[in-house]
Design a protein around this motif. Structure first.
Motif, PDB file in Angstrom:
ATOM      1  N   THR A 222       0.812  -1.216   0.000  1.00 17.46           N
ATOM      2  CA  THR A 222       0.000   0.000   0.000  1.00 17.46           C
ATOM      3  C   THR A 222       0.843   1.262   0.000  1.00 17.46           C
ATOM      4  O   THR A 222       0.296   2.353   0.137  1.00 17.46           O
ATOM      5  CB  THR A 222      -0.950   0.003   1.211  1.00 17.46           C
ATOM      6  OG1 THR A 222      -0.200  -0.230   2.416  1.00 17.46           O
ATOM      7  CG2 THR A 222      -2.008  -1.062   1.083  1.00 17.46           C
ATOM      8  N   PRO A 224       2.273   3.985  -2.023  1.00 18.38           N
ATOM      9  CA  PRO A 224       1.927   4.443  -3.382  1.00 18.38           C
ATOM     10  C   PRO A 224       3.047   4.251  -4.393  1.00 18.38           C
ATOM     11  O   PRO A 224       2.786   3.950  -5.554  1.00 18.38           O
ATOM     12  CB  PRO A 224       1.609   5.932  -3.178  1.00 18.38           C
ATOM     13  CG  PRO A 224       1.162   6.026  -1.768  1.00 18.38           C
ATOM     14  CD  PRO A 224       1.995   5.024  -1.016  1.00 18.38           C
ATOM     15  N   TYR A 228       2.605   2.036  -7.700  1.00 16.81           N
ATOM     16  CA  TYR A 228       2.891   2.656  -9.007  1.00 16.81           C
ATOM     17  C   TYR A 228       3.846   1.789  -9.823  1.00 16.81           C
ATOM     18  O   TYR A 228       3.624   1.541 -11.017  1.00 16.81           O
ATOM     19  CB  TYR A 228       3.483   4.035  -8.753  1.00 16.81           C
ATOM     20  CG  TYR A 228       3.805   4.848  -9.993  1.00 16.81           C
ATOM     21  CD1 TYR A 228       2.793   5.429 -10.745  1.00 16.81           C
ATOM     22  CD2 TYR A 228       5.115   5.060 -10.388  1.00 16.81           C
ATOM     23  CE1 TYR A 228       3.089   6.180 -11.866  1.00 16.81           C
ATOM     24  CE2 TYR A 228       5.422   5.822 -11.500  1.00 16.81           C
ATOM     25  CZ  TYR A 228       4.406   6.393 -12.231  1.00 16.81           C
ATOM     26  OH  TYR A 228       4.697   7.130 -13.342  1.00 16.81           O
ATOM     27  N   LEU A 265      -4.369  -0.394  -4.984  1.00 13.51           N
ATOM     28  CA  LEU A 265      -5.111   0.799  -5.393  1.00 13.51           C
ATOM     29  C   LEU A 265      -6.506   0.823  -4.784  1.00 13.51           C
ATOM     30  O   LEU A 265      -7.071   1.894  -4.529  1.00 13.51           O
ATOM     31  CB  LEU A 265      -5.207   0.867  -6.915  1.00 13.51           C
ATOM     32  CG  LEU A 265      -3.877   1.066  -7.655  1.00 13.51           C
ATOM     33  CD1 LEU A 265      -4.105   1.066  -9.158  1.00 13.51           C
ATOM     34  CD2 LEU A 265      -3.207   2.371  -7.229  1.00 13.51           C
ATOM     35  N   LEU A 268      -6.092   2.495  -1.461  1.00 15.94           N
ATOM     36  CA  LEU A 268      -5.516   3.843  -1.462  1.00 15.94           C
ATOM     37  C   LEU A 268      -6.494   4.842  -2.069  1.00 15.94           C
ATOM     38  O   LEU A 268      -7.388   4.466  -2.836  1.00 15.94           O
ATOM     39  CB  LEU A 268      -4.209   3.845  -2.266  1.00 15.94           C
ATOM     40  CG  LEU A 268      -3.047   3.053  -1.654  1.00 15.94           C
ATOM     41  CD1 LEU A 268      -1.895   2.968  -2.645  1.00 15.94           C
ATOM     42  CD2 LEU A 268      -2.582   3.690  -0.358  1.00 15.94           C
ATOM     43  N   VAL A 270      -7.242   6.606  -4.673  1.00 22.11           N
ATOM     44  CA  VAL A 270      -6.816   6.673  -6.068  1.00 22.11           C
ATOM     45  C   VAL A 270      -7.789   7.509  -6.893  1.00 22.11           C
ATOM     46  O   VAL A 270      -9.010   7.406  -6.739  1.00 22.11           O
ATOM     47  CB  VAL A 270      -6.715   5.256  -6.669  1.00 22.11           C
ATOM     48  CG1 VAL A 270      -6.453   5.312  -8.167  1.00 22.11           C
ATOM     49  CG2 VAL A 270      -5.614   4.482  -5.976  1.00 22.11           C
ATOM     50  N   ILE A 313      -2.735   9.614  -7.254  1.00 21.50           N
ATOM     51  CA  ILE A 313      -3.120   9.654  -5.839  1.00 21.50           C
ATOM     52  C   ILE A 313      -3.821  10.969  -5.579  1.00 21.50           C
ATOM     53  O   ILE A 313      -3.268  12.041  -5.810  1.00 21.50           O
ATOM     54  CB  ILE A 313      -1.888   9.502  -4.928  1.00 21.50           C
ATOM     55  CG1 ILE A 313      -1.179   8.173  -5.222  1.00 21.50           C
ATOM     56  CG2 ILE A 313      -2.298   9.556  -3.468  1.00 21.50           C
ATOM     57  CD1 ILE A 313      -2.008   6.941  -4.965  1.00 21.50           C
ATOM     58  N   THR A 316      -2.459  14.107  -2.492  1.00 17.00           N
ATOM     59  CA  THR A 316      -1.000  14.113  -2.597  1.00 17.00           C
ATOM     60  C   THR A 316      -0.346  14.892  -1.461  1.00 17.00           C
ATOM     61  O   THR A 316       0.861  14.800  -1.285  1.00 17.00           O
ATOM     62  CB  THR A 316      -0.579  14.732  -3.940  1.00 17.00           C
ATOM     63  OG1 THR A 316      -1.197  16.024  -4.090  1.00 17.00           O
ATOM     64  CG2 THR A 316      -1.012  13.857  -5.097  1.00 17.00           C
ATOM     65  N   PHE A 321       2.089   9.480   1.395  1.00 18.86           N
ATOM     66  CA  PHE A 321       1.207   8.937   0.373  1.00 18.86           C
ATOM     67  C   PHE A 321       1.327   9.692  -0.946  1.00 18.86           C
ATOM     68  O   PHE A 321       0.373   9.771  -1.718  1.00 18.86           O
ATOM     69  CB  PHE A 321      -0.254   8.962   0.851  1.00 18.86           C
ATOM     70  CG  PHE A 321      -0.535   7.946   1.911  1.00 18.86           C
ATOM     71  CD1 PHE A 321      -0.880   6.649   1.593  1.00 18.86           C
ATOM     72  CD2 PHE A 321      -0.405   8.275   3.251  1.00 18.86           C
ATOM     73  CE1 PHE A 321      -1.117   5.703   2.575  1.00 18.86           C
ATOM     74  CE2 PHE A 321      -0.642   7.339   4.246  1.00 18.86           C
ATOM     75  CZ  PHE A 321      -0.995   6.049   3.901  1.00 18.86           C
TER      76      PHE A 321
END
Length: 420
Positions: A222, A224, A228, A265, A268, A270, A313, A316, A321
């Motif tokens: 988790t 980011p 990615y 994702l 998160l 997203v 994300i 930001t 994160f």
């Protein structure tokens, strides 16, 4: 004498059978992994009959969903939960402040601080005519919701609700000494034994819990940055598999990476428009290899990929994160390099002479395997072919293919019509 011995024996038995205190360290950004760890730890404490759970936190904040999951676990816990901001130099910022307010007992170590609990702006601010900024409707809704939430926690635990509201609306912070004076916390303690002594449990057994391997894996997934990279690995591995069918390994790795990325994702915050832009950008860069657009589609793909990466994300501004800009730039450069290499290989392949089929045989040279006048056998490209010649041929003589008639080659001695 018997009474004294009985009293001593009773104290010893009580000490031996005393319920333990669970110490649960929460460090770093509050996310799905830390929420999972805190919830499971509180549940375990209840099952093992612990008399107290101490969440020792040091956090810059984190995700709202994960924060609320921890708070729900605290509020539902049959075991009292103490939130202890420690060691010295630690902080309980943003989400950490909400968690502290939800605890049955709030404590801090000297040299720590809490606050700065303003929610991350979703819509930004709208400029007025006089140049000042006015919060938009969505920001006001989020702020008011956060204020109501933390005031409710403060009233539930009998803590300073007015300062809690200021921490959300104005983003103020507070050091440990001031927090004690303003009745934001109940205790100031240098370490866990000192805190237990102030709680009347100086001899309590302390069990320190650590994250198990599953929670650690979840914490990595988790992140980011990792999510990615998993997206990129999965997409490019599958592309490589489609370009080279039958390799198997790239396809397996790509499928696993994409499934892990999608799971991460899901947990998160997203922005799926950003994810769609990333995929569109990669599709454009691949299309550039096959379509004669002179780089227009490829450049558009790189732009879409970068914009999608920046938007991937949503929050930001949350600490821990964000996707580093350097990583985005590196991924875009690698994708552009991949595009340039693929286009270069395609151009070279189009310029290269045909090396298979009928066209390959025309103009090829061979060697006669025996003497013959009209038809015989020759070796061309390492294979034996039946050949026809309008001139007599001798064994070992060099021949040149001039035509192909089914499975028979029309040849003539090399050197004919070449200046001899």
């Amino acid at each position: 004498m018997r009474a004294i011995l009985f009293a001593v024996f009773s104290c010893v038995c009580a000490a031996v059978s005393a319920a333990p205190v669970m110490l649960v360290p929460l460090e770093g950004a509050i996310g799905p992994a830390s929420a999972h760890f805190a919830k499971r730890s509180i549940e375990r404490a209840a099952k093992e009959g612990a008399e107290l759970v101490i969440l020792q936190i040091d956090t810059p904040g984190g995700l709202d969903t994960s924060m609320r999951e921890i708070i729900k676990a605290i509020l539902a816990s049959p075991v009292p939960v103490a939130v202890y901001v420690a060691p010295s130099g630690a902080r309980a910022a943003s989400a950490g402040t909400f968690i502290l307010y939800a605890a049955h007992i709030a404590a801090m170590a000297p040299g720590t601080n809490l606050g700065a609990a303003s929610p991350v702006s979703i819509g930004g601010a709208v400029p007025q005519k006089d140049g000042k900024k006015e919060e938009d409707t969505m920001t006001r809704k989020v702020t008011n919701d956060a204020v109501a939430y933390i005031r409710g926690l403060a009233q539930l635990r009998g803590r300073n609700a007015d300062w809690a509201e200021k921490a959300v609306r104005e983003g103020v912070s507070l050091p440990a000494q001031e927090a004690l004076k303003l009745k934001v916390i109940e205790h100031l303690a240098a370490d866990v034994p000192s805190l237990l002594a102030k709680l009347g449990k100086p001899n309590a057994e302390v069990k320190s819990l650590e994250m198990d391997w599953r929670t650690r894996v979840l914490a990595v997934m988790t992140n980011p940055t990792v999510a990615y990279l998993l997206i990129l690995l999965g997409i490019y591995a599958l592309i490589f598999e489609f370009m080279n069918p039958g390799l198997i390994l790239p396809g397996v790795v790509g499928a696993i990476a994409l499934l892990l990325a999608l799971y991460a994702l899901h947990l998160l915050p997203v922005n799926y428009a950003g994810l769609a832009l990333m995929l569109l950008g990669i599709a454009f860069m691949i299309a550039e290899v096959f379509l004669p657009s002179f780089g227009a589609i490829g450049v558009g793909g790189i732009v879409a990929f970068v914009l999608g990466s920046l938007l991937l994300i949503e929050d930001t501004d949350l600490p821990g994160f964000e996707i580093p800009y350097g990583l985005i730039a590196g991924a875009a450069a690698a994708s552009a390099g991949f595009l340039i290499v693929m286009v270069g290989m395609l151009v070279k392949s189009r310029r290269r002479a045909v090396v298979s089929g009928r066209e390959e045989m025309l103009g090829a040279t061979g060697e006669a395997l025996g003497d013959f006048d009209l038809e015989g056998w020759a070796r061309v490209h390492g294979e034996q072919w039946k050949v026809r010649s309008s001139r007599p041929v001798r064994r070992g003589q060099k021949l040149r293919v001039t035509a192909m008639e089914g499975l028979v080659l029309r040849v003539e001695p090399a050197g004919i019509n070449e200046g001899n």
